[in-house]
Write an enzyme that holds these catalytic residues in place. Structure first.
Site, PDB file in Angstrom:
ATOM      1  N   HIS A   1       0.863  -1.185   0.000  1.00 60.21           N
ATOM      2  CA  HIS A   1       0.000   0.000   0.000  1.00 60.21           C
ATOM      3  C   HIS A   1       0.900   1.236   0.000  1.00 60.21           C
ATOM      4  O   HIS A   1       1.626   1.471   0.960  1.00 60.21           O
ATOM      5  CB  HIS A   1      -0.912   0.015   1.227  1.00 60.21           C
ATOM      6  CG  HIS A   1      -1.808   1.202   1.277  1.00 60.21           C
ATOM      7  ND1 HIS A   1      -2.935   1.307   0.485  1.00 60.21           N
ATOM      8  CD2 HIS A   1      -1.741   2.336   1.994  1.00 60.21           C
ATOM      9  CE1 HIS A   1      -3.520   2.455   0.733  1.00 60.21           C
ATOM     10  NE2 HIS A   1      -2.822   3.111   1.637  1.00 60.21           N
ATOM     11  N   SER A   2       0.871   1.985  -1.080  1.00 59.75           N
ATOM     12  CA  SER A   2       1.684   3.204  -1.217  1.00 59.75           C
ATOM     13  C   SER A   2       3.162   2.917  -0.979  1.00 59.75           C
ATOM     14  O   SER A   2       3.808   3.537  -0.133  1.00 59.75           O
ATOM     15  CB  SER A   2       1.190   4.301  -0.273  1.00 59.75           C
ATOM     16  OG  SER A   2      -0.135   4.658  -0.595  1.00 59.75           O
TER      17      SER A   2
END
Length: 190
Positions: free
Chosen positions: A107-108
């Protein structure tokens, strides 16, 4: 006698070399069961297996393989990589020239020129550095010695079941053993 391409796998970064050889043989193939947003971009030789979901503004550039039941999230960029089964390449993640095992979550994140075994997860903002500021080859620590990998770009080598905390930085050539936990805001270097 064998006259085709051959590559030994002695060290983990040799997996990236093998991946490069195999990727020259990839032909585009998208499973009919894959769900791909019309706003996603898929370019080049890309294989997308059964039940993969690709969301809005995701970009996949070949040669790339995406395994069964994986998710490529909104604004993700995947290029020149192998992504295993049941992975989640979440929002705003870039995976570049990496081998990712099954059941990995992101995630990111930025994952560059790295080798990850299965069941790994990265907290938001965690990254792998893959290039030295002095532009020299990456050397990997082996006991008390360093081995020249012959690569000027090499990220992390991560064992099965690892958890990498939010905003952690993994410097080029770092090795992390099986089932390790890296806390938030840690910078790992040799």
């Amino acid at each position: 006698l064998y006259t085709g391409t051959w590559q030994a796998i002695k060290y983990p970064w040799h997996i990236l070399d093998i991946m490069d050889v195999i990727s020259t043989r990839i032909k585009p193939d998208i499973s009919p069961s894959a769900k791909i947003s019309p706003r996603a971009l898929i370019e080049g030789n890309v294989v997308i297996a059964d039940n993969v979901r690709v969301y809005e503004n995701a970009v996949i550039r070949g040669p790339t393989f995406i395994g069964e039941n994986s998710v490529i999230g909104t604004n993700a960029l995947v290029r020149q990589s192998f992504i295993g089964k049941q992975c989640v390449v979440g929002y705003n993640t870039e995976i570049k020239h990496s081998y990712i095992g099954n059941n990995c979550w992101f995630h990111s994140n930025y994952i560059g020129d790295s080798v990850l075994e299965s069941d790994c997860s990265f907290g938001a903002g965690a990254i792998t550095a893959n290039f030295r500021l002095d532009e020299s080859n990456i050397k990997v620590k082996d006991g008390r010695n360093f081995i020249d990998t012959g690569h000027d770009k090499l990220g992390a080598i991560i064992g099965q079941g690892c958890r990498i905390g939010i905003n952690s930085s993994l410097m080029p050539g770092i090795k992390i053993g099986h089932h390790a936990f890296v806390g938030p805001h840690i910078c790992l270097t040799d």
